[in-house]
Design a protein around this motif. Sequence first.
Motif, PDB file in Angstrom:
ATOM      1  N   GLY A  71       0.836  -1.195   0.000  1.00  0.00           N
ATOM      2  CA  GLY A  71       0.000   0.000   0.000  1.00  0.00           C
ATOM      3  C   GLY A  71       0.868   1.242   0.000  1.00  0.00           C
ATOM      4  O   GLY A  71       2.080   1.167   0.211  1.00  0.00           O
TER       5      GLY A  71
ATOM      6  N   TYR B 147      -7.716  -3.520  -5.838  1.00  0.00           N
ATOM      7  CA  TYR B 147      -8.857  -3.020  -5.078  1.00  0.00           C
ATOM      8  C   TYR B 147      -8.922  -3.626  -3.689  1.00  0.00           C
ATOM      9  O   TYR B 147      -9.335  -2.964  -2.738  1.00  0.00           O
ATOM     10  CB  TYR B 147     -10.162  -3.251  -5.841  1.00  0.00           C
ATOM     11  N   ASP B 150      -6.667  -1.522  -1.664  1.00  0.00           N
ATOM     12  CA  ASP B 150      -7.289  -0.229  -1.381  1.00  0.00           C
ATOM     13  C   ASP B 150      -8.311  -0.323  -0.278  1.00  0.00           C
ATOM     14  O   ASP B 150      -8.317   0.451   0.669  1.00  0.00           O
ATOM     15  CB  ASP B 150      -8.007   0.290  -2.628  1.00  0.00           C
ATOM     16  N   LYS B 154      -7.218   1.814   2.754  1.00  0.00           N
ATOM     17  CA  LYS B 154      -7.567   3.221   2.655  1.00  0.00           C
ATOM     18  C   LYS B 154      -8.839   3.552   3.438  1.00  0.00           C
ATOM     19  O   LYS B 154      -9.667   2.687   3.680  1.00  0.00           O
ATOM     20  CB  LYS B 154      -7.742   3.622   1.190  1.00  0.00           C
ATOM     21  N   ARG B 159     -11.060   6.229  -0.609  1.00  0.00           N
ATOM     22  CA  ARG B 159     -11.635   5.330  -1.606  1.00  0.00           C
ATOM     23  C   ARG B 159     -12.646   6.038  -2.492  1.00  0.00           C
ATOM     24  O   ARG B 159     -12.680   5.821  -3.705  1.00  0.00           O
ATOM     25  CB  ARG B 159     -12.299   4.140  -0.917  1.00  0.00           C
ATOM     26  N   GLU B 162     -10.912   8.096  -5.000  1.00  0.00           N
ATOM     27  CA  GLU B 162     -10.317   7.222  -6.009  1.00  0.00           C
ATOM     28  C   GLU B 162     -11.364   6.708  -6.997  1.00  0.00           C
ATOM     29  O   GLU B 162     -11.139   6.696  -8.212  1.00  0.00           O
ATOM     30  CB  GLU B 162      -9.632   6.035  -5.316  1.00  0.00           C
TER      31      GLU B 162
END
Lengths: 233, 233
Positions: A71, B147, B150, B154, B159, B162
């Motif tokens: 990440g 994904y 993420d 995140k 997100r 994004e």
Amino acid sequence: MTEYPLDSGCSSCTIRTHPLFRHLSEEELQDISLNKITETHKRGSIIYREGSRMKGFYCVHSGIVKIYKTGFDGKEQIVRFAKPADLIGYRSVVSNEPACTTAEILQEATLCHIPTDILLHLVKTNGEFAVALMKLTCKELGEANAYITDIAQKTVKERLAEILIHLDWEFGTDDLGILNISLTREELSNIVGTATESIIRLLSEFKNEGALELNGRKIKILDKPGLKYIANI
Amino acid sequence: MTEYPLDSGCSSCTIRTHPLFRHLSEEELQDISLNKITETHKRGSIIYREGSRMKGFYCVHSGIVKIYKTGFDGKEQIVRFAKPADLIGYRSVVSNEPACTTAEILQEATLCHIPTDILLHLVKTNGEFAVALMKLTCKELGEANAYITDIAQKTVKERLAEILIHLDWEFGTDDLGILNISLTREELSNIVGTATESIIRLLSEFKNEGALELNGRKIKILDKPGLKYIANI
DNA sequence: CGGTACGTTGAGTCATATCAACCATAGTGG
DNA sequence: CCACTATGGTTGATATGACTCAACGTACCG
């Protein structure tokens, strides 16, 4: 987790019985044998790094490899493990893109490296092989989608319970009932997608509820139905 | 988002220029033309449901389809969208498993249904096609893995930023700068993996910061670099 | 004109992250 | 052989992001 006896040629490697290699001719196996490079790596070795260009893919002969993405803040997210008879790195070879994950040895492993052009040649000329490889990719894709849903919708506790069940299913246990894969708490947290401390607290919660027996990294599942219930599966 | 003029035969369909179909012979296209079924569906129509057996796959000719999984509590998790020239349902066809996602029309769409055996036959006999389809699958797999990382690492705000950037990139904007895909707040929350209320609050936060202009489902991105910065990309 | 689906806002709660301190273990070098 | 250091594991206190619940506004549709 099966151990496959290593051998000079692929034609006598027991991985050959794997769906992917079953349809290869003696000639095709010979071609792989002559071009592969077999190497053994210790825990912690990096096989390839995110962003690097791949010259081929790897077939895991023995051991366990963890595949992860990093990440933006440096925390790793484990996306899958590879065990004997699994392939790694083929995604980047096929898409002809830099690797989008890093592969690191978790348990001492022997890997066979097979060059790019052999893979592409097989896909193009051996229909059965192409279908088998497609099936493999599609299976991985299905699992990835399922995990997206889990991670988006389930609580950390549910996910941890699910991961434990999954690890038991994928790697099995030894004769004492201890999981055949040994992970640090941090690695567990990097699968579940949470903080290390949360994993520690939840593991001991499971232990107190009688679902697990813990001894350092040795994990023994005592109440599988209970964990499945928690995980909603 | 390109519109492809519909036509009786596949050989004159402009999707033909797509990497996947570029390598098909006149004969192979003819085979598809004769066996495909083309249908138009309205918003909300279900093309196939999670768990159902597929008799073939679909090629999107026009419109937008959302592909989602249903979590155990009934909440849907959108895993991707399909737009013109995208394929849907091929995963289940190849793995010969029940569908693991549901496909629902988001914007009125015309789809061509192509039977299973034609796909498998192409993979087995046309090496170039096999490689192209593998590439497609591998690309999806790479995106899925990204994904997972993420969503695991995140925050919801990151997100959402994004996803907005991603939607802009995938579907583009009209001449007024409004995103070419129209989603309810709930659908947005089903991509990001959060509660509808959180999406609403964050959208208006972005609006107040001057990053967005909102008008119901019409979203206009004003500060793309700002959103990218928030999303860490 | 009432109904249904979608959107919005506020308040309260809880799961989970973060921070900080500390212990255990094993490997290392002087 | 022992202090030294690094790595991993554990626990507690605190902060907060995000969810839930609940009420209400809005718009379209038959």
